[in-house]
Write an enzyme that holds these catalytic residues in place. Structure first.
Site, PDB file in Angstrom:
ATOM      1  N   THR A  13       4.243  12.374  10.344  1.00 13.82           N
ATOM      2  CA  THR A  13       4.177  12.920   8.939  1.00 13.82           C
ATOM      3  C   THR A  13       4.230  14.485   9.123  1.00 13.82           C
ATOM      4  OG1 THR A  13       2.846  10.923   8.435  1.00 13.82           O
ATOM      5  CG2 THR A  13       3.037  13.082   7.076  1.00 13.82           C
ATOM      6  N   LEU A  53      -2.967  14.502   9.832  1.00  9.44           N
ATOM      7  CA  LEU A  53      -1.486  13.839   9.383  1.00  9.44           C
ATOM      8  C   LEU A  53      -1.225  13.224  10.701  1.00  9.44           C
ATOM      9  CD1 LEU A  53       0.320  16.702   7.522  1.00  9.44           C
ATOM     10  CD2 LEU A  53      -0.659  14.451   6.512  1.00  9.44           C
ATOM     11  N   ASP A  54      -0.680  11.964  10.486  1.00  7.27           N
ATOM     12  CA  ASP A  54      -0.312  11.385  12.047  1.00  7.27           C
ATOM     13  C   ASP A  54       0.982  12.066  12.558  1.00  7.27           C
ATOM     14  OD1 ASP A  54       2.458  10.242  11.073  1.00  7.27           O
ATOM     15  OD2 ASP A  54       1.090   8.751  10.085  1.00  7.27           O
ATOM     16  N   ILE A  55       1.361  11.765  13.630  1.00  5.19           N
ATOM     17  CA  ILE A  55       2.410  12.679  14.325  1.00  5.19           C
ATOM     18  C   ILE A  55       3.780  12.463  13.772  1.00  5.19           C
ATOM     19  CG2 ILE A  55       2.887  10.528  16.100  1.00  5.19           C
ATOM     20  CD1 ILE A  55       3.593  12.445  18.225  1.00  5.19           C
TER      21      ILE A  55
END
Length: 218
Positions: free
Chosen positions: A100, A96-98
């Site tokens: 999210t 997951l990106d930072i």
């Protein structure tokens, strides 16, 4: 067996630091628990690692944490909250990106992790998305039929209107792949912005309401 990622293990192989039955290992060499394997002079216990019962846990990731074991910028990583294990290592299933939030899965079983992440498995990922901007039926149709992104065509399998008004309108979207920032890029291709993104399901595992943000559960 949890002694390192594949790319990490290739470096000591190239340096001659891994021996199989007394001989330098080679990349791609087949081995099993009956072989005598050592790395930098230390005996590796493949049998006990491979025969150990795999562990799996879920983690409710908060925004602001990065999906890496070590961050050069000193930001908090998702691995810092995980319990310590004696055998093997935690392998993250997907990323997951930072910015999210939501469900992350971890396991000590590399084969399971690979199967759940491999594109051929087409494991569904479901996200709750808060969208800023005007959304109409034509836009929803385009997002499900397919939109051309920088790395190829992409689409949502399903889009469910989850309600809300104005700047607090939510949708649930389902994908069967995990390309980088794919959910955000799909919505942005239609001129709207994602203001909040939460993964709520991976395969048949749903993020339970009782699991607090920043906490793991086996």
């Amino acid at each position: 067996a949890g002694y390192g990622w594949r790319r990490e293990i290739e470096r000591p192989i190239a340096a001659g630091e891994i021996l199989v039955n007394g001989q330098p290992a080679t990349v791609g060499q087949a081995v099993d628990e009956h072989d005598q394997i050592s790395m930098r002079g230390q005996r590796l216990h493949l049998g006990s690692r491979l025969n150990a019962t795999p562990k799996v846990l879920m983690y409710n990731k908060p925004a602001g944490e990065v999906c890496t074991q070590h961050d050069p910028d000193g930001r908090k990583t998702v691995f810092e909250a995980l319990p310590t294990i004696r055998a093997g290592r935690w392998i993250m299933i997907g990323r997951l990106d930072i910015n999210t939030d939501g469900l992350l899965l971890f396991t000590t079983d590399g084969e399971l992790a690979n199967k759940l992440m491999h594109p051929s498995s087409e494991v569904e990922r479901e996200y709750a998305v808060r969208v800023l901007g005007q959304v109409d039926n034509e836009m929803l149709i385009r997002l499900q039929e397919g939109v051309e992104l920088d790395d190829g065509k992409a689409s949502f399998l399903r889009i469910i209107d989850a309600g809300g008004e104005g700047a607090n309108h939510w949708y649930h979207v389902v994908l069967a792949e995990g390309r980088n920032r794919e959910v955000r890029r799909l919505w942005e291709s239609q001129g709207v912005k994602v203001s909040r993104l939460i993964r709520v399901r991976y395969g048949n595992i749903e993020l339970p309401r009782y699991l607090r943000t920043g906490h793991p559960q086996e």
